[in-house]
Structures are given as structure tokens and as C-alpha cells.
Design a protein around this motif. Structure first.
Motif, PDB file in Angstrom:
ATOM      1  N   ARG A  48       0.846  -1.200   0.000  1.00  0.00           N
ATOM      2  CA  ARG A  48       0.000   0.000   0.000  1.00  0.00           C
ATOM      3  C   ARG A  48       0.875   1.240   0.000  1.00  0.00           C
ATOM      4  N   GLU A  49       1.485   1.502  -1.164  1.00  0.00           N
ATOM      5  CA  GLU A  49       2.426   2.613  -1.307  1.00  0.00           C
ATOM      6  C   GLU A  49       1.942   3.558  -2.393  1.00  0.00           C
ATOM      7  N   PRO A  50       1.951   4.858  -2.103  1.00  0.00           N
ATOM      8  CA  PRO A  50       1.514   5.831  -3.108  1.00  0.00           C
ATOM      9  C   PRO A  50       2.596   6.102  -4.149  1.00  0.00           C
ATOM     10  N   ILE A  51       2.173   6.634  -5.264  1.00  0.00           N
ATOM     11  CA  ILE A  51       3.095   7.094  -6.293  1.00  0.00           C
ATOM     12  C   ILE A  51       2.687   8.502  -6.711  1.00  0.00           C
ATOM     13  N   LEU A  52       3.648   9.248  -7.211  1.00  0.00           N
ATOM     14  CA  LEU A  52       3.353  10.570  -7.780  1.00  0.00           C
ATOM     15  C   LEU A  52       4.350  10.834  -8.891  1.00  0.00           C
ATOM     16  N   GLU A  53       3.842  11.029 -10.089  1.00  0.00           N
ATOM     17  CA  GLU A  53       4.700  11.287 -11.231  1.00  0.00           C
ATOM     18  C   GLU A  53       3.948  12.161 -12.234  1.00  0.00           C
ATOM     19  N   ALA A  54       4.521  12.371 -13.391  1.00  0.00           N
ATOM     20  CA  ALA A  54       4.004  13.377 -14.323  1.00  0.00           C
ATOM     21  C   ALA A  54       2.506  13.231 -14.585  1.00  0.00           C
ATOM     22  N   ASN A  55       2.055  12.007 -14.841  1.00  0.00           N
ATOM     23  CA  ASN A  55       0.654  11.811 -15.200  1.00  0.00           C
ATOM     24  C   ASN A  55      -0.285  12.073 -14.034  1.00  0.00           C
ATOM     25  N   THR A  56       0.093  11.578 -12.866  1.00  0.00           N
ATOM     26  CA  THR A  56      -0.815  11.726 -11.718  1.00  0.00           C
ATOM     27  C   THR A  56      -0.737  13.128 -11.121  1.00  0.00           C
TER      28      THR A  56
ATOM     29  N   TRP B 164       1.135  14.414  -2.823  1.00  0.00           N
ATOM     30  CA  TRP B 164       1.493  13.128  -2.208  1.00  0.00           C
ATOM     31  C   TRP B 164       0.410  12.695  -1.216  1.00  0.00           C
ATOM     32  N   ALA B 165      -0.145  13.661  -0.501  1.00  0.00           N
ATOM     33  CA  ALA B 165      -1.227  13.310   0.427  1.00  0.00           C
ATOM     34  C   ALA B 165      -2.416  12.754  -0.343  1.00  0.00           C
ATOM     35  N   MET B 166      -2.725  13.381  -1.457  1.00  0.00           N
ATOM     36  CA  MET B 166      -3.822  12.895  -2.300  1.00  0.00           C
ATOM     37  C   MET B 166      -3.509  11.485  -2.819  1.00  0.00           C
ATOM     38  N   ALA B 167      -2.268  11.292  -3.252  1.00  0.00           N
ATOM     39  CA  ALA B 167      -1.876   9.981  -3.795  1.00  0.00           C
ATOM     40  C   ALA B 167      -2.037   8.887  -2.747  1.00  0.00           C
ATOM     41  N   GLU B 168      -1.808   9.233  -1.488  1.00  0.00           N
ATOM     42  CA  GLU B 168      -1.931   8.234  -0.429  1.00  0.00           C
ATOM     43  C   GLU B 168      -3.391   7.996  -0.060  1.00  0.00           C
ATOM     44  N   ARG B 169      -4.137   9.089   0.028  1.00  0.00           N
ATOM     45  CA  ARG B 169      -5.545   8.958   0.446  1.00  0.00           C
ATOM     46  C   ARG B 169      -6.379   8.206  -0.581  1.00  0.00           C
ATOM     47  N   VAL B 170      -5.996   8.256  -1.821  1.00  0.00           N
ATOM     48  CA  VAL B 170      -6.824   7.665  -2.866  1.00  0.00           C
ATOM     49  C   VAL B 170      -6.623   6.147  -2.968  1.00  0.00           C
TER      50      VAL B 170
END
Length: 368
Positions: A147-155, A179-185
Motif C-alpha cells: 500500500r504505497e503511493p506514487i506521484l509522477e508526471a501523469n498523476t 502526495w497526500a492525495m496519492a496516499e488517500r486515494v
DNA sequence: AATACGGGGCC
DNA sequence: GGCCCAGTATT
């Protein structure tokens, strides 16, 4: 204990919104997911290779490189025991060559420290060279459903629009929000599928220039769309100022061989092989060519006679652009200057295939 | 926070 | 020609 954290610039969506978002996204992804080579297996090694290659590099560019690479090095162990020059040779043209060196080094670390099995532990993965926050999250979620978030160009683009966040996404405040959004989603299970669906939606529908909002499964949930701001978010990055310069590359021939130099450590194309290059003033042609003969004599100890100019290449490089003029030189006398700090070699054109070259070097080698 | 690191896709 | 791309490491 209390830690003072800067508040997020805008509020994150609530649980009901997130559930609707995930449901619509996954339904769309089940239908629309592309058949990409690295999606055919969840082997952490293959996921790793793809994620490194995809850093700052488009999917269509990576596909042929990925296939060749995993065929040549099918496992961590195979990569670890390969020669670095062979690894670089397969990376030629992809750019950011540090990625290849670091991945090779990381493979050796995995053999030594993890018995050749790709680690599942977050900190162990982050400790590998070339793996940052994004890549660790991507590998762990895609290969192991961690359960790990990601954040890159597309997201980044997708979340900025969905949230109607028009601040600079790469500044610290924007990063904290995204990053908070990436984790919460994230869902509880099938995290890898969701992360890939986020990227796919950002890439194929929530596109940079022309978002396809009519085809978007989360249009009804998108705040930028609701406000009609989808074409203005995210804000374009400030453009870097380029420096323009001229260089000459020389094919120096002697007895069927051509002269190559190895690019010095620490700079651009470090460790790759190239034809000798010399910075030039963009002045008149005859003076330039006379200077060139003198440059070559000073730097290599070789006296050469220049033939014709072969071609001019323009190529864009980060922060500066080079116009490269390629000359043909015949070596008349002299020997390689031992005192020079750059390794040089005379090579038969057929041998060039064994040496990792810079991209322009490879283009030139076809003339040799 | 800013910068180095590449090369190609695509308008 | 310009903008962008499944970022990381360093300063």
C-alpha cells in the motif's frame, strides 16, 4: 508528541468521493488498459527495469529498449554479472545514462545483500541507487501490492485538475498536497492496479495539451472541469534558458581505424565513448578549420589533415543546444598523447559495436 | 529550492 | 522549435 506540519493549501476529498473515484477509474481501466510489455508479468525485476527506463522517458520510446534489455538480462543475477559496458550499450539512445549504471550497481547490491531476490522492504528498496520515492512506490505496489503511493508526471496533472489546484505542483506545498492525495486515494487491495490506472488515465485521457474530458470516467468528479479550468491546469513550467554553442567532431583515420575518446567522469555522457570534440567559435569557416588542426595537435599530439565537412547535426541537450559539425581528418604523424587525461583508442569500425557511445557518437560511427 | 542529467515524441 | 515525458541525486 506533536509535529507542526504546514497545512495543505486546499482540502482533500472525503471518503465517499474517493470511493466513487476509485470505482469509476477501475471500471474504465479494466476496459482501456494498454497491453504494455511490462504489464505481462509482476516479476519485481521486470517492474523495476521498466520503472527505471520510464523515468522522464515516454512509453513509446521505452518499449523496444525494455524488450531487448530483459531478453539480454532476464534476472537480477544476470544483470549483476554483466559487464557495465554491455549494459550501457543496450541503454544507448535512452539518455540519462546514470540510470543504467545505478541499476547495474543496484543489481550487484541485491545479489550481495538480498541473495539475488528483489527486496520487499520499503527501506531496503529506497536504499538502492536510482530508486527514489516514486520508483519505490511503483515497484512495491505493482509487484507486491504494497500500500504505497506514487506521484509522477501523469498523476500530478490528473490530481491538479481533479482538485483544481493551480499552484506550482513541484513546489513543496504542491508536493505535500499531491502526495497526500496519492496516499488517500489508495484502496486496501490491488494497489498496483489502482496506481497503474491513475497513470493510464493521466496519460491517455487527462492529457497535457488536449484533455479528453468527454471520454473521462471521473469527469463528474473533476473540480477543474466543473469550473471550466481544465485547459489552464496545471500551470506551465517556467522554461529554462538555453545556451547555444558550436562544436566540431572529428573522424580521425589511420590505417583503417578511427580515433575514439572516453568521456571524462562527472560530466555529460560520462564514461561513454565519443569522437574527439572541440568547442568552437561560430565564426568563419576557414579560420575555424585551421584552429581545429591546432586543437587536435595540442590535445592528442596528432597532426592531421582535414578533409571535407561531413555534416551538421543539431541536437538539444538539457540547458544547452549544440550545433555539431563533423569533419573528416587523416592522421599524418604523431602518436596519442600519453599525458592527456582522457583515455583514447584507435578502433576498427567493426569494433565500435562493442563500445557504448554517446548518441551523436553512434550517429557519427555510421560514417566511419 | 535549484540544478544536472538526454534524447525523442509530438504538435 | 518548443514543450513534455511512469524522476533521482546533488548542492
Amino acid at each position: 508528541m506533536s509535529r507542526e506540519s504546514t497545512p495543505l493549501p486546499i482540502a482533500l476529498p472525503d471518503a465517499a468521493w474517493r470511493a466513487r473515484f476509485r470505482r469509476a477509474l477501475l471500471r474504465w481501466y479494466a476496459r482501456a488498459a494498454r497491453d504494455l510489455p511490462w504489464r505481462r508479468s509482476r516479476d519485481p525485476y521486470r517492474v523495476w527495469v521498466s520503472e527505471i527506463m520510464l523515468q522522464q522517458t515516454q512509453v513509446t520510446t521505452v518499449e523496444p529498449y525494455f524488450n531487448r534489455f530483459v531478453r539480454a538480462f532476464p534476472t537480477v543475477k544476470a544483470l549483476a554479472r554483466a559487464d557495465e559496458s554491455r549494459v550501457l550499450r543496450l541503454w544507448e539512445g535512452l539518455g540519462y545514462y546514470r540510470r543504467a549504471r545505478q541499476m547495474h550497481q543496484a543489481a550487484q547490491a541485491i545479489v550481495e545483500q538480498h541473495a539475488g531476490r528483489f527486496p520487499r522492504d520499503r527501506d531496503a528498496v529506497r536504499a538502492l541507487p536510482g530508486i527514489g520515492r516514486y520508483t519505490a512506490g511503483a515497484i512495491l505496489s505493482i509487484a507486491f501490492d504494497a500500500r504505497e503511493p506514487i506521484l509522477e508526471a501523469n498523476t500530478i496533472r490528473l490530481f491538479c485538475r481533479v482538485l483544481a489546484y493551480d499552484g506550482p505542483p513541484h513546489a513543496s506545498q504542491g508536493q505535500a498536497l499531491l502526495w497526500a492525495m496519492a496516499e488517500r486515494v489508495l484502496p486496501r487491495r490491488e494497489v498496483g492496479r489502482l496506481n497503474q490506472a491513475l497513470m493510464e488515465l493521466g496519460s491517455e485521457v487527462c492529457r497535457n495539451r488536449t484533455p479528453q474530458c468527454d471520454a473521462c470516467p471521473v469527469e463528474a468528479l473533476c473540480e477543474a472541469r466543473r469550473r471550466g479550468l481544465e485547459s489552464q491546469i496545471p500551470r506551465p513550467k517556467p522554461k529554462p534558458v538555453f545556451e547555444y554553442r558550436h562544436e566540431a567532431a572529428v573522424l580521425i583515420r589511420r590505417r583503417g581505424c578511427v580515433l575514439l575518446i572516453q568521456r571524462p567522469e562527472g560530466g555529460r555522457w560520462a564514461g561513454l565513448w565519443d569522437f574527439p570534440r572541440y568547442a568552437l567559435d561560430a565564426e568563419d569557416d576557414t579560420r575555424r578549420r585551421a584552429e581545429l588542426v591546432e586543437h587536435v595537435r595540442r590535445q592528442t599530439g596528432l597532426t592531421i589533415e582535414l578533409g571535407s565537412r561531413l555534416k551538421t547535426i543539431r541536437h538539444g541537450v538539457t540547458r544547452y543546444r549544440i550545433t555539431l559539425e563533423c569533419y573528416e581528418g587523416r592522421c599524418l604523424s604523431g602518436r596519442l598523447n600519453r599525458g592527456h587525461n582522457r583515455p583514447m583508442r584507435w578502433l576498427h569500425p567493426a569494433e565500435l559495436d562493442d563500445y557504448p557511445l554517446s548518441t551523436t557518437g553512434r550517429k557519427l560511427s555510421r560514417l566511419a
